[in-house]
Design a protein around this motif. Structure first.
Motif, short mmCIF file in Angstrom:
data_model
loop_
_atom_site.label_atom_id
_atom_site.label_comp_id
_atom_site.label_asym_id
_atom_site.label_seq_id
_atom_site.Cartn_x
_atom_site.Cartn_y
_atom_site.Cartn_z
N ALA A 194 0.84 -1.21 0.00
CA ALA A 194 0.00 0.00 0.00
C ALA A 194 0.87 1.25 0.00
O ALA A 194 0.56 2.24 -0.68
N THR A 195 1.96 1.20 0.75
CA THR A 195 2.85 2.36 0.80
C THR A 195 3.51 2.62 -0.55
O THR A 195 3.61 3.77 -1.00
N SER A 196 3.98 1.56 -1.20
CA SER A 196 4.63 1.73 -2.50
C SER A 196 3.66 2.28 -3.53
O SER A 196 4.02 3.13 -4.36
N ALA A 250 -6.08 3.18 -3.97
CA ALA A 250 -7.34 3.11 -3.22
C ALA A 250 -7.80 1.66 -3.04
O ALA A 250 -8.37 1.31 -2.00
N ARG A 251 -7.57 0.82 -4.04
CA ARG A 251 -7.96 -0.58 -3.91
C ARG A 251 -7.22 -1.25 -2.76
O ARG A 251 -7.80 -2.03 -2.00
N MET A 252 -5.94 -0.96 -2.63
CA MET A 252 -5.17 -1.57 -1.55
C MET A 252 -5.65 -1.07 -0.18
O MET A 252 -5.80 -1.87 0.75
N TRP A 253 -5.90 0.24 -0.08
CA TRP A 253 -6.39 0.76 1.19
C TRP A 253 -7.80 0.27 1.48
O TRP A 253 -8.18 0.08 2.65
N SER A 314 2.23 6.41 6.10
CA SER A 314 2.53 6.05 4.72
C SER A 314 2.50 7.27 3.81
O SER A 314 3.35 7.42 2.92
N PHE A 315 1.54 8.15 4.03
CA PHE A 315 1.41 9.33 3.19
C PHE A 315 2.39 10.43 3.60
O PHE A 315 2.85 11.20 2.76
#
Length: 665
Positions: A194-196, A250-253, A314-315
């Motif tokens: 998600a971070t990448s 967004a899909r990962m989050w 992450s952001f």
């Protein structure tokens, strides 16, 4: 620190070694606000966690038909409701305060660094990235600082509930105590991906921002060559890349959020199933089962903050990394190990003592009203002991009031000397500088302003004004003494009156500066656009895009003249002005800056002919010094730069070519 106390008197010295270190530094500098937010968060989450126990007591009171215990439980539930409302209100207040104050601190640090670096900043960092750091990245950094205290309160509450359930009902409490860490750690395998994806999205968004910024800045040129559609297509493609990256992120989050909902649900099913069996066996009461069930339900709320802190970090981590990169840039390098060149020594015989006056980087020919027009040509001593020919003495010895002073009262005045190129701009004279390499003019302007280009700064000695090295002065004093206007000055949006409301000595009025810069036509145009026919109240759009290039350039020149610094450096101040106006601007500069050091970097014969002192730079050092007309007759390379002669044209008139000059050298 409260919002009403902003801005900070001193935002501090940041730890810009890395993004995480910068975030840690921000947290330490807001320790008071973090502790307040933590305290209100504990009150809020703790009150929520206490509700299940009160509900369990109420159920037990009903089963036991105890009115007094039921009334007590109801009163405690009401008290907890008040505590929840108070804690939530104050938690939000303190958290937002932490967010805003952290963002303000970062913005002040970035503004201070931008002001310190000046135009050298964009040599190392793209303009679009600077915009992204000072807007979106600042908000993300503030988000992490704000979420940190709420996460700490939520984590402490979860730990407290788990311990309380184990003590209250060990049979069910152990199940909850084992299940909660599994819930908190279940999303960890997904966080790197998600971070990448989030980093990739921000990288694409940063590129799109840079493209949009560059397109807007060059819109006038694009319209002139019909390139709008080309750049519009590029931005469309960049925008679609950002959209695709945002959807993937967004899909990962969304998957992480789904896990955060699914896992507590599975834990709740396990607790209810196991609790029902224990109740049937008589090992726990119905009230205890309700209490444990309610506690697990209530834990969903603080557990959501585990997901938020993961997203916030992450952001904010890449945002903090970009901010730290900008904040780690330095204005100049460390001083050189060897002794700095001394200020130019005593003048040779025949020279009169120079008073503070106008100095430009191009030569000036004597004309009516010019400074030192009647002066003769004498030798001029260089710091290295050699002599330059062509230096002119002042005829009137005029001085002006309003000079910049240091805090101690000492006047910052004297010759402006660059030890890198050997350029000497005599005090109180108009000196013109012609550079054989166009790029050298920009680097020279930055050095004269006390902030050389970052990639060229290592090991360079400081420019000197009189006996003072600019690097040894506080930045505010250096800029008060030497002002540099680059070839592409920026006009901020606002009224003309606000544009000219700059720190100044007070010796030059706005009207005098506008007249010297030949802004009469600009004032007429602004008066027509003003509601009350007052050009000073007319509104200028961002970067002055409603004006022509020449009008913007002359307004920027007027702004520089208003400040009336001891030394003024102008880089191509009339490159967008027609020849007739350019000649009048040259006369206006010479007249208004009489008695002040003025350096004009230019190759315009009209400006060069109005300078007292002309210096020609070739291969990064002073090659010839004299008047414009002397250099036109005696220096072929100077003539080639000023007249744009080709080798064939020089050969046709018997002048040596560049090859011949190099051979003789």
């Amino acid at each position: 620190m409260q919002i009403r106390d902003l801005p900070y008197t001193d935002p501090g010295l940041p730890d810009a070694r890395s993004g995480p270190r910068f975030l840690l530094w921000l947290g330490r500098n807001q320790l008071g606000g973090q502790l307040k937010s933590l305290a209100w968060g504990l009150l809020h989450f703790g009150s929520i966690a206490g509700l299940p126990y009160m509900v369990g007591i109420a159920v037990e009171a009903v089963l036991d038909r105890s009115g007094s215990r039921l009334a007590l439980a109801g009163a405690l539930i009401g008290l907890l409701g008040v505590a929840i409302a108070l804690g939530d209100t104050m938690l939000h207040r303190t958290a937002v305060t932490n967010w805003v104050t952290a963002a303000a601190r970062v913005q002040q640090l970035l503004a201070r660094k931008t002001a310190m670096l000046g135009s050298a900043l964009t040599r190392r960092v793209a303009a679009g990235e600077v915009v992204a750091v000072s807007t979106g990245d600042v908000e993300k950094i503030g988000w992490f600082v704000e979420a940190l205290s709420r996460f700490a309160a939520a984590a402490f509450t979860v730990l407290l509930v788990c311990v309380g359930l184990v003590v209250y009902q060990p049979a069910l409490g152990v199940v909850v105590a084992v299940g909660i860490p599994v819930l908190a750690l279940a999303v960890l395998p997904l966080l790197p991906r998600a971070t990448s994806r989030a980093d990739f999205q921000r990288e694409k968004a940063g590129r799109a921002t840079e493209l949009a910024s560059d397109t807007v800045a060059g819109l006038r040129v694009l319209r002139g060559i019909g390139g709008e559609e080309l750049f519009l297509d590029r931005y469309r493609r960049a925008s679609q890349e950002v959209r695709t990256a945002a959807v993937r992120s967004a899909r990962m989050w969304a998957a992480i959020s789904a896990i955060q909902v699914l896992m507590p649900g599975l834990l709740l099913i396990a607790v209810v199933w196991h609790g029902v069996h224990l109740a049937r066996e008589g090992r726990i009461t119905v009230g205890e089962l309700v209490t444990v069930y309610s506690a697990v339900m209530m834990l969903n709320y603080p557990l959501r903050h585990f997901e938020e802190i993961a997203m916030a970090y992450s952001f904010s981590r890449p945002s903090a990394k970009r901010a730290a990169r900008v904040l780690s840039l330095e204005r100049t390098a460390e001083p050189t190990t060897g002794p700095r060149p001394e200020t130019p020594g005593p003048r040779t015989a025949g020279q009169t003592e120079k008073q503070p006056g106008l100095t430009a980087s191009v030569p000036q020919v004597g004309a009516e009203g010019s400074v030192g027009a009647a002066a003769g040509t004498t030798g001029q001593a260089r710091p290295d002991g050699r002599t330059w020919a062509g230096g002119q003495t002042r005829a009137d010895g005029q001085t002006r009031a309003g000079g910049q002073t240091r805090a101690g009262g000492a006047r910052l005045t004297g010759d402006l000397y660059d030890p890198v190129t050997g350029l000497l701009a005599p005090a109180g004279r108009l000196t013109a500088v012609v550079c054989g390499d166009p790029d050298e003019a920009g680097r020279l302007a930055e050095r004269l302003g006390g902030h050389p280009a970052l990639e060229d700064a290592a090991g360079l000695p400081s420019v000197r004004l009189g006996a003072m090295a600019l690097d040894d002065l506080p930045l505010s004093e250096a800029r008060a003494a030497v002002l540099v206007q680059d070839k592409d000055p920026v006009l901020l949006s606002g009224t003309l009156r606000a544009l000219l409301d700059v720190p100044a000595s007070g010796a030059v009025t706005a009207e005098e500066a506008l007249a010297a810069a030949q802004c009469a036509d600009v004032l007429d145009a602004l008066a027509q656009a003003s509601v009350d026919d007052d050009p000073m109240a007319a509104h200028l759009t961002e970067r002055g895009r409603s004006l022509s290039g020449g009008q913007r350039q002359r307004l920027a020149l007027a702004r520089s003249l208003v400040t009336d610094p001891e030394a003024l450096v102008l880089d191509e101040p009339t490159s967008s002005v027609d020849s007739h106006t350019e000649a009048r601007v040259g006369d206006g500069i010479r007249r208004l800056r009489a008695g002040r050091t003025t350096v004009v970097l230019t190759s315009s014969p009209l400006l060069l002919d109005r300078a007292e002192h002309v210096v020609f730079l070739a291969d990064g050092e002073v090659s010839a010094v004299g008047t414009h007309r002397e250099l036109m007759h005696g220096e072929p390379r100077y003539r080639a730069v000023v007249t744009r002669e080709t080798d064939d044209e020089r050969a046709s008139v018997g002048a040596p070519t560049n090859f011949d000059i190099e051979e003789t050298a």
